[in-house]
Motif scaffolding. Sequence first.
Motif, PDB file in Angstrom:
ATOM      1  N   VAL A 178      -1.776 -22.463 -30.529  1.00 57.04           N
ATOM      2  CA  VAL A 178      -0.707 -22.763 -29.973  1.00 57.04           C
ATOM      3  C   VAL A 178      -0.548 -24.423 -30.277  1.00 57.04           C
ATOM      4  O   VAL A 178       0.649 -24.751 -30.783  1.00 57.04           O
ATOM      5  CB  VAL A 178      -0.834 -22.691 -28.317  1.00 57.04           C
ATOM      6  N   ALA A 179      -1.626 -25.189 -30.176  1.00 53.12           N
ATOM      7  CA  ALA A 179      -1.386 -26.624 -30.540  1.00 53.12           C
ATOM      8  C   ALA A 179      -1.287 -26.652 -31.857  1.00 53.12           C
ATOM      9  O   ALA A 179      -0.492 -27.737 -32.249  1.00 53.12           O
ATOM     10  CB  ALA A 179      -2.707 -27.172 -30.309  1.00 53.12           C
ATOM     11  N   SER A 180      -1.464 -25.862 -32.773  1.00 58.45           N
ATOM     12  CA  SER A 180      -1.035 -26.102 -34.399  1.00 58.45           C
ATOM     13  C   SER A 180       0.469 -26.022 -34.511  1.00 58.45           C
ATOM     14  O   SER A 180       1.062 -26.748 -35.303  1.00 58.45           O
ATOM     15  CB  SER A 180      -1.709 -24.976 -35.291  1.00 58.45           C
ATOM     16  N   GLY A 181       1.026 -25.301 -33.704  1.00 62.06           N
ATOM     17  CA  GLY A 181       2.685 -25.331 -33.803  1.00 62.06           C
ATOM     18  C   GLY A 181       3.154 -24.680 -34.926  1.00 62.06           C
ATOM     19  O   GLY A 181       4.089 -24.636 -35.565  1.00 62.06           O
ATOM     20  N   SER A 182       2.205 -23.661 -35.437  1.00 60.76           N
ATOM     21  CA  SER A 182       2.566 -22.895 -36.658  1.00 60.76           C
ATOM     22  C   SER A 182       3.221 -21.738 -36.495  1.00 60.76           C
ATOM     23  O   SER A 182       2.948 -20.812 -35.617  1.00 60.76           O
ATOM     24  CB  SER A 182       1.038 -22.403 -37.525  1.00 60.76           C
ATOM     25  N   ARG A 183       4.462 -21.581 -37.162  1.00 62.69           N
ATOM     26  CA  ARG A 183       5.336 -20.401 -36.835  1.00 62.69           C
ATOM     27  C   ARG A 183       4.703 -19.205 -37.275  1.00 62.69           C
ATOM     28  O   ARG A 183       4.827 -18.149 -36.657  1.00 62.69           O
ATOM     29  CB  ARG A 183       6.669 -20.747 -37.224  1.00 62.69           C
ATOM     30  N   GLY A 184       4.227 -19.363 -38.541  1.00 65.02           N
ATOM     31  CA  GLY A 184       3.469 -18.189 -39.176  1.00 65.02           C
ATOM     32  C   GLY A 184       2.359 -17.788 -38.268  1.00 65.02           C
ATOM     33  O   GLY A 184       2.065 -16.493 -38.050  1.00 65.02           O
ATOM     34  N   GLY A 185       1.564 -18.635 -37.685  1.00 64.92           N
ATOM     35  CA  GLY A 185       0.492 -18.196 -36.756  1.00 64.92           C
ATOM     36  C   GLY A 185       0.866 -17.481 -35.442  1.00 64.92           C
ATOM     37  O   GLY A 185       0.242 -16.533 -34.922  1.00 64.92           O
ATOM     38  N   LEU A 186       2.099 -18.108 -35.030  1.00 64.88           N
ATOM     39  CA  LEU A 186       2.435 -17.497 -33.689  1.00 64.88           C
ATOM     40  C   LEU A 186       2.954 -16.181 -34.175  1.00 64.88           C
ATOM     41  O   LEU A 186       2.767 -15.228 -33.504  1.00 64.88           O
ATOM     42  CB  LEU A 186       3.650 -18.359 -32.913  1.00 64.88           C
ATOM     43  N   LEU A 187       3.681 -15.967 -35.118  1.00 65.31           N
ATOM     44  CA  LEU A 187       4.275 -14.720 -35.640  1.00 65.31           C
ATOM     45  C   LEU A 187       2.963 -13.475 -35.847  1.00 65.31           C
ATOM     46  O   LEU A 187       3.094 -12.391 -35.365  1.00 65.31           O
ATOM     47  CB  LEU A 187       5.211 -14.829 -36.726  1.00 65.31           C
ATOM     48  N   ALA A 188       2.076 -14.061 -36.472  1.00 63.06           N
ATOM     49  CA  ALA A 188       0.815 -13.246 -36.627  1.00 63.06           C
ATOM     50  C   ALA A 188       0.366 -12.798 -35.187  1.00 63.06           C
ATOM     51  O   ALA A 188      -0.337 -11.617 -35.242  1.00 63.06           O
ATOM     52  CB  ALA A 188      -0.257 -13.926 -37.469  1.00 63.06           C
ATOM     53  N   LEU A 189      -0.066 -13.827 -34.333  1.00 61.07           N
ATOM     54  CA  LEU A 189      -0.420 -13.539 -32.927  1.00 61.07           C
ATOM     55  C   LEU A 189       0.566 -12.486 -32.372  1.00 61.07           C
ATOM     56  O   LEU A 189       0.069 -11.703 -31.485  1.00 61.07           O
ATOM     57  CB  LEU A 189      -0.589 -14.630 -32.172  1.00 61.07           C
ATOM     58  N   LEU A 190       1.806 -12.776 -32.130  1.00 59.35           N
ATOM     59  CA  LEU A 190       2.834 -11.716 -31.842  1.00 59.35           C
ATOM     60  C   LEU A 190       2.523 -10.302 -32.558  1.00 59.35           C
ATOM     61  O   LEU A 190       2.622  -9.232 -31.865  1.00 59.35           O
ATOM     62  CB  LEU A 190       4.359 -12.254 -32.296  1.00 59.35           C
ATOM     63  N   ALA A 191       2.397 -10.458 -33.801  1.00 63.40           N
ATOM     64  CA  ALA A 191       1.908  -8.776 -34.472  1.00 63.40           C
ATOM     65  C   ALA A 191       0.776  -8.327 -33.835  1.00 63.40           C
ATOM     66  O   ALA A 191       0.746  -7.124 -33.634  1.00 63.40           O
ATOM     67  CB  ALA A 191       1.905  -9.025 -35.926  1.00 63.40           C
ATOM     68  N   ALA A 192      -0.425  -9.140 -33.902  1.00 63.54           N
ATOM     69  CA  ALA A 192      -1.449  -8.557 -33.466  1.00 63.54           C
ATOM     70  C   ALA A 192      -1.135  -8.160 -31.783  1.00 63.54           C
ATOM     71  O   ALA A 192      -1.725  -6.886 -31.365  1.00 63.54           O
ATOM     72  CB  ALA A 192      -2.408  -9.503 -33.364  1.00 63.54           C
TER      73      ALA A 192
END
Length: 575
Positions: A178-192
């Motif tokens: 969350v702290a990274s602010g990475s849109r790609g990271g959040l989308l990957a977390l959403l997919a998981a």
Amino acid sequence: MQTRALKDAPALLVPLAALWVATARGVALAPLVAAATAALALGLATVAVRGGVRREPALAWLAGLVAWCGVAAALRPVATAPAAWAVGAGVIALALALAAASPRGAAWAGLAVVAAGTLVAGWLVLEAVAVAGRPAGPLGNPNLAAMVALLGLLTVPRMRAGPVVRAGLAVVLLGGVVASGSRGGLLALLAACATWALLAASRRQRHWALGGGAVVVVVLGLVVARERDPLRWERARLWAVAARTALAELPIGCGPGGYGDAALPHNFPRDGEFARYHRLPGVAESDVLQLAATLGLPGLILAGGLAWRVARGAGRRGAPLVAAVAVGALVNTQLAAPVVAWTAVLALSAARPHRAPPTVRFGIRPAVAAVLVAIVAIPTGQALTWPSPGLTPDPEAVLARAEVQARGAGGDNRKLAGAAAGAWQAARLRPRWGRAWRLVGAIALERAGRRREAALAEEAVTAFRRAREDNRNDVWAALGEGQAHRLLGDGASARAAFQAAAGVEPNCVPCWLELATLGVETGDVDQARAALERAEAARQLGRRTTFVSGYERRLATADPELLGRLRASLGGGGR
């Protein structure tokens, strides 16, 4: 005792993964870390092969992909150092997959992923608090750091630890994502999370399905909040550049390490800004598109087979991890970074069920194994040190030295010749690099102007044309070609080159001043006055614009003596 030590050898994966993070210098590896990674990974792979390896199709697909990467590097005109870096990273990924193929190796691989992810997540959280903004993380890029933290988060459930320990680690790892602010990271977390919820629902585990659904809603809210970013459509444009590059480089791609040069001709103009091409598409922002552009159809086929086998072998428990890696690869260029790729290999190896015993055995004597490891590890470790120095000199470092030497030459022919030799070396090391060819042309043009030698002016024309072939959007190469043609007395070719330069960058003040000068020399006063007016308008616009790069400032800069002469000749005003 010796057998026991060999069985516990994969435990070294944990400090190795921690070392990748603790000593990170962006995506580059410190020389000692690169050497240790090559020696340890290849050594563990040799031990694993000696003890026996299960027939795993995914390993065969990965080996094929790494082999094709090496073949493509040999076939395509790419710089040796970054190409060897990419191939070396693939060799280490294959070695880590072999080392983690056994149940014991997979257990240690999972612990290594959690260790690396926790370090990255802690770094991201602390940096975010310290800078009161978006952190870069140890890898110099929040998107890369977020993926490492997410891989650790999705590996925590398989750890052999108490619920309190796992919950604490999960909080830290989730905080890092969350702290990274990475849109790609959040989308990957959403997919998981969505995959996890769907699997729980299919098993009628309603409480887990509801929990997964709640997490999906929260993450979706974070993604929506992130969409306030004014550059949110930038990535879509970069994907379009990557798609055009991939189509242009069919069927075998531009080769590993060659994407940056291959994508330049397909860059998109930033209409409405002072400079249209001041940002360069260094990466595709999508592993899939970058793979298509660099390794072509063979790379896509091999990567597709690998992805299919990994997805089938992961099972239901590993499905969320596979979904996260897949989505991350679609929206980010992250697996091109060795640390992220290696962590993903370890995480996917740890997630795979290990039910069948090894079925393929190799009898390798320890002495022979040591020799094989040394033969492969030494060049691999050296290749992984790029850009300092890599297997061969880094072209960017060579060109930077040549540029400094050319600026400090002060018209001295001997120093200019030395700078030209450096520029030629950079062009040979990186054949499709228009910037190197442009420096070759600029030095030849300066020497031609001082020595009045037509041969040097013709050399400048040839070099500038080569730079424009590599990048048709290179305004400085077009401008230099026009100046070389004017020195040779070819006014028509000079005018065409200057107009091409102004077409690339309509606010290029030097381009319009060259056109005005050419108009004065040929007696076309109306055209000269129109070009001077365009130059003055661009200068006025530049005064009202906040520049973020030297490229933009150079576009707006006028030679004061030339500008004064033109104003005197044409009666122009301005300040």
